[in-house]
Design a protein around this motif. Structure first.
Motif, PDB file in Angstrom:
ATOM      1  N   THR A   1      -1.498   3.893  -1.820  1.00 20.70           N
ATOM      2  CA  THR A   1      -2.943   3.684  -1.752  1.00 20.70           C
ATOM      3  C   THR A   1      -3.356   3.329  -0.329  1.00 20.70           C
ATOM      4  O   THR A   1      -2.567   2.770   0.438  1.00 20.70           O
ATOM      5  N   ASN A   2      -4.626   3.658  -0.007  1.00 21.43           N
ATOM      6  CA  ASN A   2      -5.210   3.202   1.259  1.00 21.43           C
ATOM      7  C   ASN A   2      -6.260   2.151   0.971  1.00 21.43           C
ATOM      8  O   ASN A   2      -7.071   1.834   1.827  1.00 21.43           O
ATOM      9  N   GLN A   3      -6.245   1.632  -0.258  1.00 21.46           N
ATOM     10  CA  GLN A   3      -7.282   0.646  -0.611  1.00 21.46           C
ATOM     11  C   GLN A   3      -6.685  -0.764  -0.464  1.00 21.46           C
ATOM     12  O   GLN A   3      -6.322  -1.152   0.639  1.00 21.46           O
TER      13      GLN A   3
ATOM     14  N   SER B   1      -3.813  -3.747  -1.563  1.00 23.71           N
ATOM     15  CA  SER B   1      -2.628  -4.214  -2.300  1.00 23.71           C
ATOM     16  C   SER B   1      -2.365  -5.650  -1.891  1.00 23.71           C
ATOM     17  O   SER B   1      -2.521  -6.009  -0.717  1.00 23.71           O
TER      18      SER B   1
ATOM     19  N   GLN C   1       1.039   7.182  -8.283  1.00 26.58           N
ATOM     20  CA  GLN C   1       0.184   7.497  -7.137  1.00 26.58           C
ATOM     21  C   GLN C   1      -1.174   6.885  -7.386  1.00 26.58           C
ATOM     22  O   GLN C   1      -2.039   7.489  -8.029  1.00 26.58           O
ATOM     23  N   PHE C   2      -1.380   5.693  -6.857  1.00 23.21           N
ATOM     24  CA  PHE C   2      -2.579   4.913  -7.177  1.00 23.21           C
ATOM     25  C   PHE C   2      -3.869   5.644  -6.764  1.00 23.21           C
ATOM     26  O   PHE C   2      -4.779   5.778  -7.585  1.00 23.21           O
ATOM     27  N   ASP C   3      -3.924   6.123  -5.539  1.00 22.71           N
ATOM     28  CA  ASP C   3      -5.169   6.768  -5.065  1.00 22.71           C
ATOM     29  C   ASP C   3      -5.346   8.150  -5.689  1.00 22.71           C
ATOM     30  O   ASP C   3      -6.420   8.473  -6.208  1.00 22.71           O
ATOM     31  N   GLU C   4      -4.290   8.936  -5.639  1.00 20.39           N
ATOM     32  CA  GLU C   4      -4.340  10.303  -6.139  1.00 20.39           C
ATOM     33  C   GLU C   4      -4.733  10.317  -7.634  1.00 20.39           C
ATOM     34  O   GLU C   4      -5.456  11.194  -8.091  1.00 20.39           O
TER      35      GLU C   4
ATOM     36  N   SER D   1      -8.860  -0.913  -6.478  1.00 13.84           N
ATOM     37  CA  SER D   1      -9.740   0.040  -5.786  1.00 13.84           C
ATOM     38  C   SER D   1     -10.952  -0.697  -5.213  1.00 13.84           C
ATOM     39  O   SER D   1     -11.314  -1.792  -5.662  1.00 13.84           O
TER      40      SER D   1
ATOM     41  N   ASN E   1       0.838  -1.212   0.000  1.00 16.90           N
ATOM     42  CA  ASN E   1       0.000   0.000   0.000  1.00 16.90           C
ATOM     43  C   ASN E   1       0.865   1.250   0.000  1.00 16.90           C
ATOM     44  O   ASN E   1       0.583   2.224  -0.701  1.00 16.90           O
TER      45      ASN E   1
ATOM     46  N   GLU F   1      -6.457   8.025  -9.089  1.00 14.04           N
ATOM     47  CA  GLU F   1      -7.747   7.321  -9.204  1.00 14.04           C
ATOM     48  C   GLU F   1      -7.697   6.131 -10.166  1.00 14.04           C
ATOM     49  O   GLU F   1      -8.501   6.022 -11.095  1.00 14.04           O
TER      50      GLU F   1
ATOM     51  N   ALA G   1      -2.478  -3.530  -7.041  1.00 13.02           N
ATOM     52  CA  ALA G   1      -3.329  -2.699  -6.185  1.00 13.02           C
ATOM     53  C   ALA G   1      -4.701  -2.617  -6.839  1.00 13.02           C
ATOM     54  O   ALA G   1      -4.806  -2.645  -8.078  1.00 13.02           O
TER      55      ALA G   1
END
Ligand SMILES: Cc1ncc(COP(=O)(O)O)c(C=O)c1O
Length: 402
Positions: free
Chosen positions: A62-64, A66, A186-189, A215, A57, A191, A213
Protein backbone atom coordinates in the motif's frame (compact mmCIF):
# COMPACT_ATOMS: atom_id res chain seq x y z
CA UNK A 1 13.80 -11.59 59.36
CA UNK A 2 11.55 -13.93 57.40
CA UNK A 3 13.19 -16.34 54.94
CA UNK A 4 13.25 -15.01 51.41
CA UNK A 5 12.28 -17.19 48.44
CA UNK A 6 14.94 -17.27 45.75
CA UNK A 7 13.49 -17.51 42.27
CA UNK A 8 15.58 -19.09 39.52
CA UNK A 9 15.60 -17.50 36.05
CA UNK A 10 12.51 -18.51 34.05
CA UNK A 11 12.89 -21.45 31.75
CA UNK A 12 10.34 -22.84 29.27
CA UNK A 13 10.26 -26.08 27.29
CA UNK A 14 11.56 -26.03 23.74
CA UNK A 15 8.69 -26.76 21.38
CA UNK A 16 8.42 -27.13 17.67
CA UNK A 17 5.38 -24.96 17.16
CA UNK A 18 3.25 -26.24 14.30
CA UNK A 19 -0.12 -25.03 15.47
CA UNK A 20 -2.36 -22.26 14.14
CA UNK A 21 -0.20 -19.60 15.86
CA UNK A 22 1.86 -18.39 17.48
CA UNK A 23 4.65 -19.72 15.31
CA UNK A 24 8.34 -19.59 16.26
CA UNK A 25 10.01 -16.19 16.39
CA UNK A 26 13.17 -15.61 14.38
CA UNK A 27 16.21 -15.21 16.70
CA UNK A 28 17.02 -11.87 15.05
CA UNK A 29 13.59 -10.64 16.16
CA UNK A 30 14.20 -11.82 19.73
CA UNK A 31 17.61 -10.14 19.77
CA UNK A 32 16.12 -6.85 18.58
CA UNK A 33 13.57 -7.04 21.38
CA UNK A 34 16.35 -7.02 23.97
CA UNK A 35 17.76 -3.66 22.78
CA UNK A 36 17.72 -0.78 25.31
CA UNK A 37 14.36 0.82 25.99
CA UNK A 38 13.97 4.40 24.75
CA UNK A 39 11.08 6.72 25.53
CA UNK A 40 8.01 6.43 23.32
CA UNK A 41 8.40 10.18 22.56
CA UNK A 42 12.15 9.99 21.88
CA UNK A 43 13.06 11.40 18.44
CA UNK A 44 14.99 8.18 17.71
CA UNK A 45 11.82 6.22 18.38
CA UNK A 46 9.77 8.51 16.10
CA UNK A 47 12.31 7.82 13.40
CA UNK A 48 11.85 4.07 13.99
CA UNK A 49 8.03 4.39 13.83
CA UNK A 50 8.27 6.10 10.45
CA UNK A 51 10.63 3.42 9.15
CA UNK A 52 8.43 0.57 10.43
CA UNK A 53 5.37 2.23 8.89
CA UNK A 54 7.17 2.38 5.53
CA UNK A 55 8.23 -1.26 5.78
CA UNK A 56 4.70 -2.34 6.64
CA UNK A 57 3.49 -0.37 3.60
CA UNK A 58 5.74 -2.59 1.49
CA UNK A 59 4.38 -5.74 3.12
CA UNK A 60 0.71 -4.74 2.82
CA UNK A 61 1.48 -3.40 -0.68
CA UNK A 62 0.00 0.00 0.00
CA UNK A 63 0.95 3.65 -0.44
CA UNK A 64 -1.60 4.71 2.15
CA UNK A 65 -1.19 4.14 5.94
CA UNK A 66 0.39 1.24 7.82
CA UNK A 67 1.09 1.16 11.54
CA UNK A 68 0.45 -1.15 14.49
CA UNK A 69 -2.13 -1.45 17.25
CA UNK A 70 -0.77 -2.43 20.68
CA UNK A 71 -2.33 -5.80 21.45
CA UNK A 72 -2.83 -9.09 19.65
CA UNK A 73 -4.77 -9.57 16.40
CA UNK A 74 -8.06 -9.25 18.27
CA UNK A 75 -7.06 -5.68 19.23
CA UNK A 76 -6.70 -4.89 15.53
CA UNK A 77 -10.13 -6.46 14.98
CA UNK A 78 -11.77 -4.44 17.75
CA UNK A 79 -9.99 -1.22 16.65
CA UNK A 80 -11.52 -1.62 13.18
CA UNK A 81 -15.01 -2.32 14.45
CA UNK A 82 -15.02 0.54 16.97
CA UNK A 83 -13.53 3.04 14.52
CA UNK A 84 -15.22 2.24 11.22
CA UNK A 85 -18.88 2.14 12.26
CA UNK A 86 -21.08 3.94 14.77
CA UNK A 87 -23.57 2.30 17.14
CA UNK A 88 -26.74 1.44 15.19
CA UNK A 89 -24.93 1.37 11.83
CA UNK A 90 -25.64 -1.59 9.59
CA UNK A 91 -22.62 -3.86 9.31
CA UNK A 92 -22.52 -7.06 7.21
CA UNK A 93 -20.24 -9.78 8.58
CA UNK A 94 -19.54 -12.70 6.24
CA UNK A 95 -19.15 -15.68 8.52
CA UNK A 96 -17.53 -18.98 7.62
CA UNK A 97 -15.53 -19.83 10.72
CA UNK A 98 -14.70 -19.27 14.37
CA UNK A 99 -12.93 -15.92 13.95
CA UNK A 100 -15.77 -14.53 11.81
CA UNK A 101 -18.05 -15.42 14.73
CA UNK A 102 -15.72 -13.48 17.04
CA UNK A 103 -16.19 -10.42 14.82
CA UNK A 104 -19.96 -10.83 15.19
CA UNK A 105 -19.69 -11.05 19.01
CA UNK A 106 -17.53 -7.92 19.16
CA UNK A 107 -19.71 -5.96 16.74
CA UNK A 108 -22.84 -6.76 18.76
CA UNK A 109 -21.15 -5.64 22.00
CA UNK A 110 -20.34 -2.34 20.29
CA UNK A 111 -24.02 -1.83 19.49
CA UNK A 112 -23.62 -2.21 15.72
CA UNK A 113 -26.59 -3.43 13.72
CA UNK A 114 -25.06 -6.72 12.58
CA UNK A 115 -26.33 -8.58 9.52
CA UNK A 116 -24.49 -11.90 9.58
CA UNK A 117 -24.16 -13.92 6.37
CA UNK A 118 -23.42 -17.45 7.53
CA UNK A 119 -22.10 -19.92 4.97
CA UNK A 120 -20.70 -23.44 5.26
CA UNK A 121 -17.49 -23.89 7.29
CA UNK A 122 -14.64 -25.37 5.27
CA UNK A 123 -15.64 -23.77 1.92
CA UNK A 124 -14.34 -20.46 0.57
CA UNK A 125 -16.97 -17.75 0.69
CA UNK A 126 -19.00 -17.17 -2.49
CA UNK A 127 -19.03 -13.39 -3.19
CA UNK A 128 -22.39 -13.72 -4.97
CA UNK A 129 -24.01 -14.22 -1.54
CA UNK A 130 -22.62 -10.85 -0.44
CA UNK A 131 -23.91 -9.23 -3.62
CA UNK A 132 -27.41 -10.65 -3.05
CA UNK A 133 -27.44 -9.53 0.59
CA UNK A 134 -26.25 -6.02 -0.20
CA UNK A 135 -29.08 -5.66 -2.72
CA UNK A 136 -31.54 -5.85 0.15
CA UNK A 137 -29.34 -3.84 2.59
CA UNK A 138 -28.21 -0.90 0.51
CA UNK A 139 -27.73 1.24 3.65
CA UNK A 140 -24.82 -0.97 4.88
CA UNK A 141 -21.92 1.10 6.20
CA UNK A 142 -19.27 -1.57 6.58
CA UNK A 143 -18.64 -5.11 5.30
CA UNK A 144 -16.28 -7.60 6.94
CA UNK A 145 -14.70 -10.74 5.48
CA UNK A 146 -11.72 -12.75 6.68
CA UNK A 147 -8.96 -13.47 4.16
CA UNK A 148 -7.47 -16.59 5.80
CA UNK A 149 -9.92 -18.31 8.22
CA UNK A 150 -7.55 -20.16 10.53
CA UNK A 151 -10.27 -22.26 12.15
CA UNK A 152 -11.20 -23.92 8.85
CA UNK A 153 -8.01 -23.45 6.82
CA UNK A 154 -9.70 -21.61 3.95
CA UNK A 155 -8.57 -18.69 1.79
CA UNK A 156 -11.34 -16.29 0.78
CA UNK A 157 -11.91 -13.93 -2.17
CA UNK A 158 -11.54 -10.61 -0.37
CA UNK A 159 -10.64 -8.76 -3.57
CA UNK A 160 -14.08 -9.54 -5.01
CA UNK A 161 -15.76 -8.90 -1.65
CA UNK A 162 -14.12 -5.45 -1.41
CA UNK A 163 -15.24 -4.55 -4.93
CA UNK A 164 -18.85 -5.55 -4.28
CA UNK A 165 -18.86 -3.63 -0.98
CA UNK A 166 -17.62 -0.48 -2.70
CA UNK A 167 -20.21 -0.81 -5.46
CA UNK A 168 -22.81 -0.38 -2.70
CA UNK A 169 -20.94 2.49 -1.02
CA UNK A 170 -19.77 0.46 2.02
CA UNK A 171 -16.30 0.35 3.53
CA UNK A 172 -14.57 -3.05 3.47
CA UNK A 173 -12.55 -4.37 6.41
CA UNK A 174 -10.62 -7.62 6.42
CA UNK A 175 -8.68 -9.89 8.75
CA UNK A 176 -5.23 -10.85 7.48
CA UNK A 177 -3.97 -12.25 10.79
CA UNK A 178 -2.92 -15.53 9.21
CA UNK A 179 -2.38 -14.40 5.62
CA UNK A 180 -0.01 -11.40 5.91
CA UNK A 181 3.45 -12.39 4.63
CA UNK A 182 2.23 -15.94 3.92
CA UNK A 183 -0.27 -15.50 1.05
CA UNK A 184 -0.71 -12.94 -1.69
CA UNK A 185 -2.33 -9.80 -0.31
CA UNK A 186 -2.51 -6.50 -2.19
CA UNK A 187 -4.07 -3.81 -0.04
CA UNK A 188 -4.20 -0.98 -2.61
CA UNK A 189 -4.79 -3.07 -5.71
CA UNK A 190 -7.69 -4.89 -4.02
CA UNK A 191 -9.07 -1.60 -2.64
CA UNK A 192 -9.28 -2.64 0.99
CA UNK A 193 -10.16 0.02 3.55
CA UNK A 194 -8.78 -1.59 6.67
CA UNK A 195 -6.80 -4.78 7.27
CA UNK A 196 -5.45 -6.01 10.60
CA UNK A 197 -2.93 -8.74 11.24
CA UNK A 198 -0.91 -10.32 14.05
CA UNK A 199 2.83 -10.40 14.64
CA UNK A 200 2.89 -14.07 15.66
CA UNK A 201 2.13 -15.96 12.46
CA UNK A 202 3.79 -15.57 9.07
CA UNK A 203 5.73 -12.50 10.26
CA UNK A 204 7.67 -14.68 12.74
CA UNK A 205 7.60 -12.35 15.75
CA UNK A 206 6.14 -13.04 19.22
CA UNK A 207 2.42 -12.38 19.79
CA UNK A 208 1.35 -9.01 21.14
CA UNK A 209 1.19 -6.45 18.35
CA UNK A 210 -1.22 -6.04 15.47
CA UNK A 211 0.15 -4.52 12.24
CA UNK A 212 -2.63 -2.79 10.31
CA UNK A 213 -3.18 -0.89 7.05
CA UNK A 214 -5.85 1.75 6.52
CA UNK A 215 -7.10 3.64 3.47
CA UNK A 216 -7.31 7.43 3.26
CA UNK A 217 -11.06 6.97 2.79
CA UNK A 218 -11.30 5.08 6.09
CA UNK A 219 -9.34 7.79 7.93
CA UNK A 220 -11.60 10.48 6.47
CA UNK A 221 -14.61 8.48 7.63
CA UNK A 222 -13.27 8.32 11.23
CA UNK A 223 -12.43 12.03 11.27
CA UNK A 224 -15.92 12.97 10.08
CA UNK A 225 -18.14 10.48 11.90
CA UNK A 226 -20.98 11.90 14.02
CA UNK A 227 -19.88 10.36 17.35
CA UNK A 228 -16.37 9.62 18.59
CA UNK A 229 -15.37 5.94 18.69
CA UNK A 230 -16.37 4.59 22.12
CA UNK A 231 -12.81 3.36 22.75
CA UNK A 232 -10.11 6.03 23.12
CA UNK A 233 -7.36 3.42 23.23
CA UNK A 234 -8.43 1.71 19.98
CA UNK A 235 -9.40 4.82 17.99
CA UNK A 236 -7.45 4.21 14.76
CA UNK A 237 -7.23 7.93 13.95
CA UNK A 238 -5.49 8.64 17.29
CA UNK A 239 -3.11 5.72 16.84
CA UNK A 240 -2.28 6.97 13.35
CA UNK A 241 -1.74 10.51 14.74
CA UNK A 242 0.96 9.05 16.96
CA UNK A 243 2.64 6.95 14.23
CA UNK A 244 2.48 9.62 11.51
CA UNK A 245 4.76 12.64 11.25
CA UNK A 246 3.15 14.82 13.94
CA UNK A 247 3.66 12.05 16.53
CA UNK A 248 0.88 13.25 18.81
CA UNK A 249 1.20 11.45 22.15
CA UNK A 250 -1.18 8.59 22.74
CA UNK A 251 -0.67 5.63 25.13
CA UNK A 252 2.87 4.47 25.91
CA UNK A 253 3.87 2.43 22.88
CA UNK A 254 5.08 -1.19 23.40
CA UNK A 255 8.64 -0.18 22.56
CA UNK A 256 10.26 -3.64 22.53
CA UNK A 257 7.41 -5.15 20.50
CA UNK A 258 7.95 -2.44 17.89
CA UNK A 259 11.68 -3.28 17.79
CA UNK A 260 10.65 -6.89 17.17
CA UNK A 261 8.14 -5.90 14.50
CA UNK A 262 10.83 -3.85 12.74
CA UNK A 263 13.12 -6.84 12.64
CA UNK A 264 10.37 -9.19 11.48
CA UNK A 265 9.44 -6.75 8.71
CA UNK A 266 13.11 -6.45 7.70
CA UNK A 267 13.47 -10.23 7.48
CA UNK A 268 10.27 -10.48 5.42
CA UNK A 269 11.42 -7.83 2.97
CA UNK A 270 14.95 -9.25 2.76
CA UNK A 271 13.48 -12.61 1.80
CA UNK A 272 11.10 -10.97 -0.68
CA UNK A 273 7.32 -11.02 -0.41
CA UNK A 274 6.78 -13.25 -3.41
CA UNK A 275 9.54 -15.63 -2.28
CA UNK A 276 7.96 -15.84 1.17
CA UNK A 277 4.53 -16.66 -0.28
CA UNK A 278 6.26 -19.33 -2.41
CA UNK A 279 8.06 -20.80 0.62
CA UNK A 280 4.68 -21.32 2.31
CA UNK A 281 3.36 -23.01 -0.86
CA UNK A 282 6.28 -25.38 -1.33
CA UNK A 283 6.34 -26.54 2.31
CA UNK A 284 2.57 -27.02 2.33
CA UNK A 285 2.76 -29.19 -0.77
CA UNK A 286 5.50 -31.37 0.78
CA UNK A 287 3.46 -31.75 3.98
CA UNK A 288 0.39 -32.77 1.98
CA UNK A 289 2.35 -35.30 -0.05
CA UNK A 290 3.43 -36.88 3.24
CA UNK A 291 -0.07 -36.81 4.72
CA UNK A 292 -1.40 -38.49 1.60
CA UNK A 293 1.16 -41.27 2.03
CA UNK A 294 -0.24 -41.71 5.56
CA UNK A 295 -3.76 -42.06 4.08
CA UNK A 296 -4.90 -39.00 5.97
CA UNK A 297 -7.79 -37.12 4.47
CA UNK A 298 -7.87 -33.32 4.06
CA UNK A 299 -11.40 -31.91 4.28
CA UNK A 300 -10.69 -28.63 2.46
CA UNK A 301 -10.64 -28.74 -1.34
CA UNK A 302 -7.43 -27.82 -3.19
CA UNK A 303 -8.78 -24.53 -4.49
CA UNK A 304 -10.08 -23.37 -1.11
CA UNK A 305 -7.22 -24.32 1.18
CA UNK A 306 -4.53 -22.23 2.81
CA UNK A 307 -0.84 -22.99 2.47
CA UNK A 308 0.13 -21.91 5.96
CA UNK A 309 -2.43 -24.12 7.71
CA UNK A 310 -3.54 -27.63 6.82
CA UNK A 311 -6.66 -29.17 8.33
CA UNK A 312 -6.62 -32.97 8.64
CA UNK A 313 -9.63 -35.21 9.28
CA UNK A 314 -9.06 -37.55 12.19
CA UNK A 315 -9.51 -41.23 11.30
CA UNK A 316 -12.36 -42.67 13.39
CA UNK A 317 -10.15 -44.65 15.79
CA UNK A 318 -8.02 -41.67 16.70
CA UNK A 319 -8.98 -39.49 19.63
CA UNK A 320 -8.07 -35.85 19.13
CA UNK A 321 -6.82 -35.13 22.67
CA UNK A 322 -4.81 -38.35 22.90
CA UNK A 323 -3.19 -37.76 19.52
CA UNK A 324 -2.16 -34.21 20.32
CA UNK A 325 -0.78 -35.15 23.74
CA UNK A 326 1.28 -37.99 22.27
CA UNK A 327 2.69 -35.60 19.66
CA UNK A 328 3.56 -33.10 22.39
CA UNK A 329 4.91 -35.59 24.93
CA UNK A 330 6.90 -37.78 22.54
CA UNK A 331 8.11 -35.13 20.07
CA UNK A 332 7.58 -31.77 21.81
CA UNK A 333 5.58 -30.64 18.76
CA UNK A 334 2.49 -28.46 19.16
CA UNK A 335 -0.28 -28.94 16.60
CA UNK A 336 -3.71 -27.29 16.72
CA UNK A 337 -7.08 -28.69 17.71
CA UNK A 338 -10.34 -28.19 15.83
CA UNK A 339 -12.44 -25.16 16.78
CA UNK A 340 -16.20 -24.68 16.73
CA UNK A 341 -17.90 -26.99 14.20
CA UNK A 342 -14.53 -28.74 13.68
CA UNK A 343 -13.85 -29.47 17.39
CA UNK A 344 -12.83 -33.11 17.98
CA UNK A 345 -12.98 -33.91 14.25
CA UNK A 346 -9.70 -32.52 12.95
CA UNK A 347 -6.20 -31.44 13.85
CA UNK A 348 -4.57 -28.41 12.28
CA UNK A 349 -0.91 -28.20 11.28
CA UNK A 350 0.43 -24.70 10.83
CA UNK A 351 3.53 -23.95 8.79
CA UNK A 352 3.90 -20.24 9.31
CA UNK A 353 6.85 -17.86 9.13
CA UNK A 354 9.75 -19.23 11.13
CA UNK A 355 7.99 -22.57 11.61
CA UNK A 356 7.66 -23.06 7.85
CA UNK A 357 10.83 -24.96 6.91
CA UNK A 358 11.49 -28.49 5.61
CA UNK A 359 12.99 -29.90 8.87
CA UNK A 360 9.69 -29.22 10.63
CA UNK A 361 7.69 -30.83 7.81
CA UNK A 362 9.83 -33.96 7.88
CA UNK A 363 9.75 -34.07 11.70
CA UNK A 364 5.96 -33.87 12.07
CA UNK A 365 5.55 -36.52 9.35
CA UNK A 366 8.01 -38.76 11.18
CA UNK A 367 6.09 -38.17 14.42
CA UNK A 368 2.74 -39.06 12.80
CA UNK A 369 4.28 -42.10 11.17
CA UNK A 370 5.38 -43.38 14.59
CA UNK A 371 2.31 -42.34 16.57
CA UNK A 372 -0.55 -43.41 14.29
CA UNK A 373 0.30 -47.14 14.68
CA UNK A 374 -0.03 -46.61 18.45
CA UNK A 375 -3.78 -46.30 17.77
CA UNK A 376 -3.81 -49.71 16.08
CA UNK A 377 -3.79 -48.29 12.54
CA UNK A 378 -1.29 -49.87 10.14
CA UNK A 379 0.81 -47.68 7.88
CA UNK A 380 3.94 -48.29 5.82
CA UNK A 381 6.84 -46.71 7.64
CA UNK A 382 9.14 -44.33 5.82
CA UNK A 383 6.58 -43.56 3.11
CA UNK A 384 5.49 -40.17 4.40
CA UNK A 385 8.95 -38.70 4.83
CA UNK A 386 9.98 -40.07 1.43
CA UNK A 387 6.87 -38.68 -0.25
CA UNK A 388 7.57 -35.23 1.24
CA UNK A 389 11.25 -35.39 0.19
CA UNK A 390 10.21 -36.33 -3.36
CA UNK A 391 7.82 -33.40 -3.44
CA UNK A 392 10.63 -31.05 -2.35
CA UNK A 393 12.84 -32.44 -5.13
CA UNK A 394 10.05 -31.88 -7.67
CA UNK A 395 9.95 -28.26 -6.54
CA UNK A 396 13.71 -27.92 -6.94
CA UNK A 397 14.47 -27.82 -3.19
CA UNK A 398 17.81 -29.49 -2.64
CA UNK A 399 18.88 -27.87 0.62
CA UNK A 400 16.59 -28.47 3.55
CA UNK A 401 17.64 -25.48 5.63
CA UNK A 402 19.18 -22.11 4.78
C1 LIG B 1 -8.02 -15.39 11.46
C2 LIG B 1 -7.75 -14.91 12.85
N1 LIG B 1 -8.30 -13.78 13.27
C3 LIG B 1 -8.12 -13.33 14.51
C4 LIG B 1 -7.33 -14.00 15.41
C5 LIG B 1 -7.15 -13.47 16.77
O1 LIG B 1 -5.82 -13.06 16.94
P1 LIG B 1 -5.17 -12.99 18.39
O2 LIG B 1 -5.27 -14.33 18.99
O3 LIG B 1 -3.75 -12.58 18.05
O4 LIG B 1 -5.90 -11.97 19.15
C6 LIG B 1 -6.72 -15.20 15.03
C7 LIG B 1 -5.90 -15.96 15.97
O5 LIG B 1 -5.46 -17.05 15.75
C8 LIG B 1 -6.95 -15.67 13.71
O6 LIG B 1 -6.38 -16.80 13.29
Amino acid sequence: MSKKNIYEPLDMPRRVILGPGPSSANPRVLRAMSLPIVGYLDPAFFDLLEKVSGMLNEIFLTNQMSFAVAGSGSAGMEAGLVSLAEPGDKVIICSYGYFCERQIIMAKRLGLNVIPIRTEWGKSFDPQVLLDTLKSHTDTKLVLGIHAETSTGTINPIKEMAKISHDFGSLFMTDVVTSLAGSELQFDEWEIDYAYSGSQKCLAAPPGISPVAMSTKALEYIRNRKTLPSSWYLDLSLIWDYWSENHIAHHTAPVSMIYGLREAAALTLNEGLFERWERHKVNASALRAGLKALNLDLPISKSDRLDQLTVINLPKDIDDVKLRSKILEQYSIEVGRGLGDFAGKVIRIGLMGESCYPPNVLYILQALENIIPQFGIEISEGNAVNAASDEYSKNGIKKFYE
